[in-house]
Scaffold this motif. Structure first.
Motif, PDB file in Angstrom:
ATOM      1  N   GLY A 152       8.015   5.156  -3.453  1.00 26.74           N
ATOM      2  CA  GLY A 152       6.846   4.162  -3.445  1.00 26.74           C
ATOM      3  C   GLY A 152       7.164   2.835  -3.709  1.00 26.74           C
ATOM      4  N   VAL A 153       8.583   2.370  -3.710  1.00 26.76           N
ATOM      5  CA  VAL A 153       8.845   0.970  -4.259  1.00 26.76           C
ATOM      6  C   VAL A 153       9.461   0.354  -3.122  1.00 26.76           C
ATOM      7  CG1 VAL A 153       8.615   1.212  -6.565  1.00 26.76           C
ATOM      8  CG2 VAL A 153      10.733   1.819  -5.643  1.00 26.76           C
ATOM      9  N   GLY A 154       9.847   0.916  -2.126  1.00 23.50           N
ATOM     10  CA  GLY A 154      10.562   0.385  -1.152  1.00 23.50           C
ATOM     11  C   GLY A 154      10.381   0.142   0.199  1.00 23.50           C
ATOM     12  N   GLN A 155      11.112   0.187   1.256  1.00 24.53           N
ATOM     13  CA  GLN A 155      10.286   0.117   2.676  1.00 24.53           C
ATOM     14  C   GLN A 155      10.268   1.203   3.277  1.00 24.53           C
ATOM     15  OE1 GLN A 155      13.931  -2.529   3.870  1.00 24.53           O
ATOM     16  NE2 GLN A 155      12.353  -4.062   4.152  1.00 24.53           N
ATOM     17  N   SER A 156      10.702   2.383   2.584  1.00 25.82           N
ATOM     18  CA  SER A 156      10.914   3.589   3.301  1.00 25.82           C
ATOM     19  C   SER A 156       9.460   4.130   3.797  1.00 25.82           C
ATOM     20  CB  SER A 156      11.671   4.529   2.642  1.00 25.82           C
ATOM     21  OG  SER A 156      11.381   4.607   1.342  1.00 25.82           O
ATOM     22  N   GLU A 157       8.283   3.778   2.919  1.00 28.57           N
ATOM     23  CA  GLU A 157       7.079   4.378   2.963  1.00 28.57           C
ATOM     24  C   GLU A 157       6.629   4.127   4.561  1.00 28.57           C
ATOM     25  OE1 GLU A 157       7.912   2.807   0.293  1.00 28.57           O
ATOM     26  OE2 GLU A 157       8.073   4.795  -0.880  1.00 28.57           O
ATOM     27  N   THR A 158       6.348   2.970   5.075  1.00 30.91           N
ATOM     28  CA  THR A 158       6.042   2.894   6.384  1.00 30.91           C
ATOM     29  C   THR A 158       6.877   3.647   7.306  1.00 30.91           C
ATOM     30  OG1 THR A 158       5.843   0.523   5.668  1.00 30.91           O
ATOM     31  CG2 THR A 158       5.280   1.049   7.690  1.00 30.91           C
ATOM     32  N   VAL A 168       0.082  11.081   1.580  1.00 30.55           N
ATOM     33  CA  VAL A 168      -0.279  11.337   0.132  1.00 30.55           C
ATOM     34  C   VAL A 168       0.065  10.112  -1.044  1.00 30.55           C
ATOM     35  CG1 VAL A 168      -0.871  12.770  -1.821  1.00 30.55           C
ATOM     36  CG2 VAL A 168      -0.845  13.654   0.546  1.00 30.55           C
ATOM     37  N   LEU A 169      -0.721   9.643  -1.524  1.00 32.90           N
ATOM     38  CA  LEU A 169      -0.084   8.667  -2.770  1.00 32.90           C
ATOM     39  C   LEU A 169      -0.173   9.058  -3.994  1.00 32.90           C
ATOM     40  CD1 LEU A 169       1.326   5.851  -3.788  1.00 32.90           C
ATOM     41  CD2 LEU A 169      -1.129   4.902  -3.242  1.00 32.90           C
ATOM     42  N   LEU A 170       0.572   9.495  -4.603  1.00 32.54           N
ATOM     43  CA  LEU A 170       0.388   9.910  -6.198  1.00 32.54           C
ATOM     44  C   LEU A 170       0.489   8.983  -7.128  1.00 32.54           C
ATOM     45  CD1 LEU A 170       0.256  13.023  -6.999  1.00 32.54           C
ATOM     46  CD2 LEU A 170       2.540  12.693  -7.688  1.00 32.54           C
ATOM     47  N   LEU A 171      -0.686   8.642  -7.982  1.00 31.26           N
ATOM     48  CA  LEU A 171      -0.611   7.873  -9.047  1.00 31.26           C
ATOM     49  C   LEU A 171      -0.796   8.399 -10.323  1.00 31.26           C
ATOM     50  CD1 LEU A 171      -2.999   5.149  -7.527  1.00 31.26           C
ATOM     51  CD2 LEU A 171      -0.695   5.005  -7.466  1.00 31.26           C
ATOM     52  N   ALA A 172      -0.404   7.653 -11.463  1.00 30.13           N
ATOM     53  CA  ALA A 172      -0.585   7.959 -12.795  1.00 30.13           C
ATOM     54  C   ALA A 172      -2.189   7.484 -13.303  1.00 30.13           C
ATOM     55  CB  ALA A 172       0.269   7.524 -13.781  1.00 30.13           C
ATOM     56  N   PRO A 173      -2.901   8.252 -14.325  1.00 31.18           N
ATOM     57  CA  PRO A 173      -4.215   7.559 -14.607  1.00 31.18           C
ATOM     58  C   PRO A 173      -3.896   6.118 -15.448  1.00 31.18           C
ATOM     59  CG  PRO A 173      -3.511   9.668 -15.622  1.00 31.18           C
ATOM     60  CD  PRO A 173      -2.503   9.227 -15.013  1.00 31.18           C
ATOM     61  N   GLY A 174      -4.889   5.443 -15.309  1.00 29.13           N
ATOM     62  CA  GLY A 174      -4.953   3.685 -15.907  1.00 29.13           C
ATOM     63  C   GLY A 174      -4.268   2.880 -14.919  1.00 29.13           C
ATOM     64  N   LEU A 179      -0.198  -2.409 -10.855  1.00 26.82           N
ATOM     65  CA  LEU A 179       0.555  -2.313 -12.118  1.00 26.82           C
ATOM     66  C   LEU A 179       1.488  -1.276 -12.125  1.00 26.82           C
ATOM     67  CD1 LEU A 179      -2.406  -2.664 -14.525  1.00 26.82           C
ATOM     68  CD2 LEU A 179      -0.504  -4.207 -14.250  1.00 26.82           C
ATOM     69  N   GLN A 180       1.224  -0.244 -11.424  1.00 30.35           N
ATOM     70  CA  GLN A 180       2.136   0.818 -11.238  1.00 30.35           C
ATOM     71  C   GLN A 180       3.487   0.659 -10.449  1.00 30.35           C
ATOM     72  OE1 GLN A 180       0.455   4.965 -11.219  1.00 30.35           O
ATOM     73  NE2 GLN A 180      -1.538   4.180 -11.853  1.00 30.35           N
ATOM     74  N   GLY A 181       3.467  -0.485  -9.870  1.00 29.04           N
ATOM     75  CA  GLY A 181       4.576  -0.794  -8.956  1.00 29.04           C
ATOM     76  C   GLY A 181       4.559  -0.413  -7.751  1.00 29.04           C
ATOM     77  N   VAL A 182       3.336   0.146  -7.282  1.00 25.38           N
ATOM     78  CA  VAL A 182       3.339   0.741  -5.732  1.00 25.38           C
ATOM     79  C   VAL A 182       3.325  -0.677  -4.770  1.00 25.38           C
ATOM     80  CG1 VAL A 182       1.672   1.628  -4.098  1.00 25.38           C
ATOM     81  CG2 VAL A 182       2.087   2.662  -6.272  1.00 25.38           C
ATOM     82  N   LYS A 183       4.273  -0.457  -3.903  1.00 27.17           N
ATOM     83  CA  LYS A 183       4.512  -1.613  -2.928  1.00 27.17           C
ATOM     84  C   LYS A 183       2.857  -1.816  -2.059  1.00 27.17           C
ATOM     85  CE  LYS A 183       7.790  -3.590   0.150  1.00 27.17           C
ATOM     86  NZ  LYS A 183       7.709  -3.142   1.373  1.00 27.17           N
ATOM     87  N   ARG A 184       2.772  -3.040  -1.954  1.00 21.23           N
ATOM     88  CA  ARG A 184       1.681  -3.639  -1.236  1.00 21.23           C
ATOM     89  C   ARG A 184       1.717  -3.002   0.286  1.00 21.23           C
ATOM     90  NH1 ARG A 184      -1.574  -8.332  -2.339  1.00 21.23           N
ATOM     91  NH2 ARG A 184       0.064  -8.730  -3.773  1.00 21.23           N
ATOM     92  N   GLY A 185       0.548  -2.436   0.810  1.00 21.52           N
ATOM     93  CA  GLY A 185       0.868  -1.943   2.212  1.00 21.52           C
ATOM     94  C   GLY A 185       0.644  -0.375   2.040  1.00 21.52           C
ATOM     95  N   ILE A 186       1.042   0.163   0.776  1.00 20.72           N
ATOM     96  CA  ILE A 186       1.136   1.733   0.702  1.00 20.72           C
ATOM     97  C   ILE A 186      -0.116   2.031   0.901  1.00 20.72           C
ATOM     98  CG2 ILE A 186       1.759   3.735  -0.559  1.00 20.72           C
ATOM     99  CD1 ILE A 186       4.289   2.416  -1.116  1.00 20.72           C
ATOM    100  N   MET A 187      -1.105   1.473  -0.185  1.00 24.29           N
ATOM    101  CA  MET A 187      -2.809   1.875  -0.017  1.00 24.29           C
ATOM    102  C   MET A 187      -3.265   2.020   1.255  1.00 24.29           C
ATOM    103  SD  MET A 187      -4.071   2.290  -2.786  1.00 24.29           S
ATOM    104  CE  MET A 187      -5.680   2.503  -3.092  1.00 24.29           C
ATOM    105  N   GLU A 188      -2.826   1.085   2.006  1.00 27.53           N
ATOM    106  CA  GLU A 188      -3.276   1.207   3.601  1.00 27.53           C
ATOM    107  C   GLU A 188      -2.960   2.381   4.515  1.00 27.53           C
ATOM    108  OE1 GLU A 188      -2.313  -2.409   2.403  1.00 27.53           O
ATOM    109  OE2 GLU A 188      -4.295  -2.180   1.799  1.00 27.53           O
ATOM    110  N   ILE A 189      -1.927   2.968   4.016  1.00 30.65           N
ATOM    111  CA  ILE A 189      -1.279   4.121   4.817  1.00 30.65           C
ATOM    112  C   ILE A 189      -1.690   5.541   4.336  1.00 30.65           C
ATOM    113  CG2 ILE A 189       0.649   2.638   6.135  1.00 30.65           C
ATOM    114  CD1 ILE A 189       2.536   4.076   4.040  1.00 30.65           C
TER     115      ILE A 189
END
Lengths: 327, 327
Positions: A152-158, A168-174, A179-189
């Motif tokens: 979730g931090v590199g270029q491999s997600e796309t 599926v994107l897995l996140l922690a609460p809060g 803030l969790q360091g998820v790379k921009r663009g992952i939300m979109e996929i």
């Protein structure tokens, strides 16, 4: 082992054969490469399709715990589950170093599961080919679900989204995804955003994080061809096992919708075509760099270009004429 | 006009011939392309080298005023000066729309100057080739300095730095480069940072901005092979003409140092080789997309790949065998 024997055992679902086959597609040796291409051609069967799930999450969100609990639930329902890890930046602890099997101890001992750690570090182009081919081998071996895990931090997600059926994107609460360091663009996929750790002291926060994402997702445009309500946000507890069945129901519902609407076939076709074009492009570049005649010509023309006697464009025309034998 | 005649007139320094030649290299028509390659091969002469200056600055820093005053100073010293504009994102006012000649009225009427507006919008790969070839034509036409102007906000600066001998970043007084919208990374490629508008009410601020940059540059690592004190920061007033001679002295000093140290030749050689390799790469991609036989094979194999009957890797091997006639 002969390719024929390997192909037969692989399609019978033999995990050791699968393991060997993946090692073969991971190799860069040209004789291995030729054998890998032959093997893939032999075992490819368009009627054997697994549900390919891309799963991303930064370290600390409980990715291994989730995959283990989720995988065991599926094998408990009689399914066969493969887990492939992709981590091109793999110098981190965990991953290929400590070994993914240690991270998912119970799942790795399940005879209906197959876990393959990430191959050692290499450039993204190579990672893409290997991952794509490893997925194809898992499908040929009759696995029902293939989970492809990224950090979730590199270029491999796309890249992984380009070879899976849902993401599926897995996140922690809060903390938001940024803030969790998820790379921009992952939300979109992401098709499904899963807030993990909805248990104990974090339960309420997980629920409110889920509600926040659900609200945010409603503002985003629905992807063309997807049913109402997707992308969707869910809260689960991988450690207590709660919500995993709902997550699976949602994945199946989305997959079913996409199959029935034709979206599934269209997407797989577009993905295959994309990787074909990419493989041709990479193959041409490899040929330039490795074929002795091409290298000799590149060097010779390159010298004339370097000292200013031949313009780059004219040299390129000469090279292309040589390469494509169109002189 | 015959290529031979065009080549002769061009090397005699005829500006109309230069203009026609640039139009030829800007064309995408394949017969024009073949003629352009022939022309470039004919006129290329490693002993005719201009000083190629990349110049970047965001709108509002007074780029046109600077180029006009700087260019007139050089032509006043008996030099011939060419100005090429690069603007791949060209939908902005000014640039190719209002016309660069309107922006630099006096310089455009100078018989020792040649101003070429940016070609109409196109992809960066094409812009690179055209700009590089236009520079080569200006050199062949005997120009002493070629200024290649970019707007400092796009991706074109790195590209231009790959085809010029030195790079100048023009800034306005006050506000850091980030505030002025200069793209990250341009600072790193600049040999000279020139603060314009050191006149009137802004004079003191221009001086203090210059001092700030001079301080910042001292903290940056000197580029290997460059003399002490570079990259350097200067303040000038293009409208009053002050500081332009110092800027020119510094450019000449840096160029002389690089010529004597061998850095100049090495850099030009590496740049030429880079563009050669890039041209081969783009040529291969163009061939795949336009050659009828290649397109037919890509389509045919692409269909087999899309419906899942042929793995992308195997299809790519077949395509490469066809393309490179190595079956």
């Amino acid at each position: 082992m002969e390719i024929d024997t390997l192909a037969t055992r692989l399609t019978q679902g033999d995990r050791r054969a699968l393991s060997r086959a993946i090692t073969l597609v991971e190799s860069t040796r040209s004789d291995h490469r030729a054998a890998a291409v032959k093997l893939l051609e032999r075992v490819t069967d368009p009627d054997r399709q697994a549900l390919r799930i891309g799963l991303s999450g930064t370290p600390g969100v409980g990715k291994s715990t989730f995959i283990e609990a989720f995988g065991l639930m599926l094998t408990g329902q009689g399914m066969r589950v493969a887990v492939l890890a992709v981590d091109p930046s793999s110098a981190r602890s965990g991953g290929s170093i400590l070994g993914d099997k240690t991270r998912m101890d119970r799942l790795s001992r399940d005879p209906a599961a197959f876990i393959r750690p990430s191959p050692s570090q290499t450039e993204l182009g190579g990672v893409a080919r290997r991952t794509r081919e490893a997925i194809a081998l898992c499908e040929a071996a009759g696995f029902d679900a293939v989970i492809v895990e990224t950090v979730g931090v590199g270029q491999s997600e796309t890249m992984v989204a380009q070879m899976t059926d849902l993401f599926v994107l897995l996140l922690a609460p809060g903390g938001g995804d940024e803030l969790q360091g998820v790379k921009r663009g992952i939300m979109e996929i992401a098709d499904l955003i899963v807030i993990n750790k909805a248990d104990g002291a974090l339960k309420a926060q997980a629920q409110s994080t889920r509600a926040d994402y659900a609200g945010a997702l409603r503002l985003l445009r629905k992807r063309p061809g997807d049913p109402e309500g997707f992308p969707k946000a869910l809260a689960v507890s991988a450690s207590e096992g709660t919500g995993l069945d709902t997550a699976w129901d949602e994945m199946q519902a989305l997959a079913r919708f996409r199959r029935e609407s034709g979206h599934w076939d269209r997407t797989r076709a577009a993905q295959n075509r994309h990787w074909f074009e990419e493989a041709v492009r990479l193959g041409l570049m490899r040929h330039l760099a490795t074929d002795p005649q091409s290298r000799e010509a590149m060097d010779r023309l390159g010298r004339d270009v370097a000292d200013g006697h031949l313009p780059p464009g004219a040299a390129a025309e000469k090279m292309l004429n040589l390469l494509l034998s169109r002189d």
